[in-house]
Design a protein around this motif. Structure first.
Motif, short mmCIF file in Angstrom:
data_model
loop_
_atom_site.label_atom_id
_atom_site.label_comp_id
_atom_site.label_asym_id
_atom_site.label_seq_id
_atom_site.Cartn_x
_atom_site.Cartn_y
_atom_site.Cartn_z
N SER A 8 5.17 2.44 7.23
CA SER A 8 5.43 1.05 7.58
C SER A 8 4.79 0.08 6.60
O SER A 8 5.21 -1.05 6.45
N GLU B 202 3.12 7.45 10.02
CA GLU B 202 3.96 6.32 10.41
C GLU B 202 3.40 5.01 9.87
O GLU B 202 4.14 4.15 9.40
N GLU B 203 2.08 4.85 9.94
CA GLU B 203 1.46 3.64 9.40
C GLU B 203 1.64 3.55 7.90
O GLU B 203 1.87 2.47 7.36
#
Length: 136
Positions: free
Chosen positions: A134, A130-131
């Protein structure tokens, strides 16, 4: 030798035979309670955690530990009473069953640890993914 002594010797011999039979019966029951080798090898599940949980369940020695304890109890009693002419085979069988149960317990603990770690790793990987998304 008096009749009473002969009777006592006969009774002791009977008791020794019964103790040996008890040890053998409990050892057989312990072996019967051990997990089926195919059940440990052929575990089915939808995901890694399912496989680990199924494997952990199959590695449970169950009542084998209770039967082994009873076998050891009667064996110890017979040994201390010097009731067995030759108990080497019983001792070897007890050691063998105890070794399998010890291995099962150790493997079950390792699988339990892994089953606790895998979800944590998955969560960490999902967070990292997810990081990464993003940042793009």
């Amino acid at each position: 030798m008096s009749q009473s002594t002969l009777d006592d010797d006969d009774l002791f011999g009977e008791a020794a035979n019964e103790m040996r039979s008890d040890v053998e019966e409990h050892l057989e029951a312990a072996r019967d309670e051990l997990p089926d080798p195919d059940a440990i090898w052929d575990v089915e599940a939808d995901n890694t955690l399912g496989v680990l949980n199924a494997l952990r369940s199959e590695l449970d020695p169950g009542e084998a530990e209770t039967h082994l304890r009873d076998a050891k109890k009667w064996y110890t009693m017979g040994e201390r009473a010097d009731a067995f002419d030759d108990a080497g085979d019983l001792e070897d069988e007890i050691d063998a069953v105890e070794g399998v149960i010890t291995d099962l317990s150790a493997a079950r603990e390792q699988v339990s640890d892994l089953a606790g770690t895998v979800p944590e790793i998955r969560s960490a990987l999902e967070s990292a993914d997810e990081e990464s998304e993003s940042d793009e």
